[in-house]
Design an enzyme around this catalytic site. Structure first.
Site, PDB file in Angstrom:
ATOM      1  N   HIS A 155      41.467 -18.105  -2.493  1.00 44.89           N
ATOM      2  CA  HIS A 155      41.946 -19.450  -2.193  1.00 44.89           C
ATOM      3  C   HIS A 155      41.194 -20.432  -3.085  1.00 44.89           C
ATOM      4  CE1 HIS A 155      38.231 -19.906   0.065  1.00 44.89           C
ATOM      5  NE2 HIS A 155      38.561 -18.859   0.824  1.00 44.89           N
TER       6      HIS A 155
ATOM      7  N   HIS B 277      37.363 -20.041  -3.703  1.00 41.05           N
ATOM      8  CA  HIS B 277      36.939 -19.048  -4.688  1.00 41.05           C
ATOM      9  C   HIS B 277      37.104 -19.596  -6.114  1.00 41.05           C
ATOM     10  CE1 HIS B 277      38.195 -16.303  -1.283  1.00 41.05           C
ATOM     11  NE2 HIS B 277      36.979 -15.870  -1.530  1.00 41.05           N
TER      12      HIS B 277
ATOM     13  N   LYS C 179      28.915 -22.290   0.160  1.00 42.40           N
ATOM     14  CA  LYS C 179      28.054 -22.693   1.280  1.00 42.40           C
ATOM     15  C   LYS C 179      28.724 -22.488   2.638  1.00 42.40           C
ATOM     16  CE  LYS C 179      25.083 -26.136  -0.963  1.00 42.40           C
ATOM     17  NZ  LYS C 179      24.606 -27.550  -0.899  1.00 42.40           N
TER      18      LYS C 179
ATOM     19  N   GLN D 153      24.793 -16.139   4.911  1.00 43.35           N
ATOM     20  CA  GLN D 153      24.866 -15.187   3.804  1.00 43.35           C
ATOM     21  C   GLN D 153      24.152 -15.731   2.580  1.00 43.35           C
ATOM     22  OE1 GLN D 153      28.640 -13.016   2.553  1.00 43.35           O
ATOM     23  NE2 GLN D 153      28.603 -14.606   1.000  1.00 43.35           N
TER      24      GLN D 153
END
Length: 280
Positions: A30, A33, A143, A148
């Protein structure tokens, strides 16, 4: 753009390219990315993206088998965004034998890890493997997946990896919903309701900036509000940006994080906030 499927091919291509920027993904791309790709290109290095749905980070009841796999559409988008190399390995290419050597990162049982046991071990393990394969100069992560990003920065720093980790701001729909590959699971009614998560985090951030100090009350109020509107809440937490632990009274840089299910879809979001603190 080159599309490569084996470790040997990828290593040969990167050797010719020299220093590269790296964007790992699980595909079903999407605009968030593609913003990572554009940000990577701004650093002036050839861009390598990976597309790999990693089984190690999915639990037994999660959506590994049904996670959208849209290789050709993703490749088209990556090429149009200016990606130079796409690495799209199979599971057997990434895991030619049982992966008995794994990474056990700190904070893996906190926040999202509390309801997804083993998830962050799977993430950290596959990212370390990808880092060793690609050997990038820098790597970019969104973010939106704040925990992660924190864990991967810690892994890179403590294992002395010569990689700069860049966090890229969350890309949102016009109504504030954080873009995610899983948003496609939402029904029409759920999609209308979904921006409430961001709105509640905004209200919490505003309260913190206004000087509210009862963090537990803010968290409980947010959970109650989401629950009233049909959400199943995993957590709403205020943590310190520096540690992802509960902030001390003198820590100004905080992050408000939440994860909750709307129907069968688990959504996550966060907002960084700087609150006023009193001098000791």
């Amino acid at each position: 753009m080159q599309m490569l499927h084996t470790v040997a091919e990828l290593r040969a291509a990167v050797h010719l390219a020299g220093a590269v920027a790296f964007v790992p993904t699980m595909g079903n791309l999407h605009a968030g990315h593609l913003e990572l790709i554009r940000t990577a290109r701004q650093r002036g290095l050839p861009v390598v993206a990976s597309l790999f749905v990693n089984p190690l980070q999915f639990g037994p009841a999660e959506d590994f088998e049904h996670y959208p796999r849209t290789l050709q559409a993703d490749a088209t988008q990556l090429a149009e965004a200016g990606c130079h190399i796409l690495f799209a390995p199979s599971v057997t290419e990434m895991y030619p034998e049982a992966q008995t050597c794994t990474v056990s990162p700190p904070l893996a049982d906190e926040l999202c890890g509390a309801s997804r046991p083993g998830h962050f071990a799977g993430v950290a393990t596959v990212v370390l493997k990808l880092f060793n394969i690609v050997q990038p100069r820098l790597a970019l992560f969104g973010k939106k997946d704040y925990q992660q990003l924190f864990i991967l920065r810690l892994l890179t720093r403590q294992l002395n990896l010569p990689i700069e980790i860049i966090g890229v701001d969350t890309v949102r729909a016009e109504d504030g919903l954080a873009l995610s590959s899983r948003n496609g699971y939402l029904s029409t009614a759920e999609r209308i309701e979904a921006p409430r998560l961001h709105q509640i985090l905004q209200a919490m951030a505003a309260a913190l900036m206004a000087g509210k100090t009862d963090l537990v009350a803010l968290e409980n109020s947010a959970v109650a509000e989401l629950t009233r509107h049909g959400w199943q809440v995993d957590y709403v937490q205020i943590r310190a940006q520096s540690s992802l632990l509960a902030p001390t009274p003198i820590e100004a840089a905080c992050v408000v994080l939440a994860a909750a299910r709307l129907g069968n879809t688990r959504l996550i979001d966060n907002l960084e906030v700087t609150r006023p603190v009193q001098a000791v």
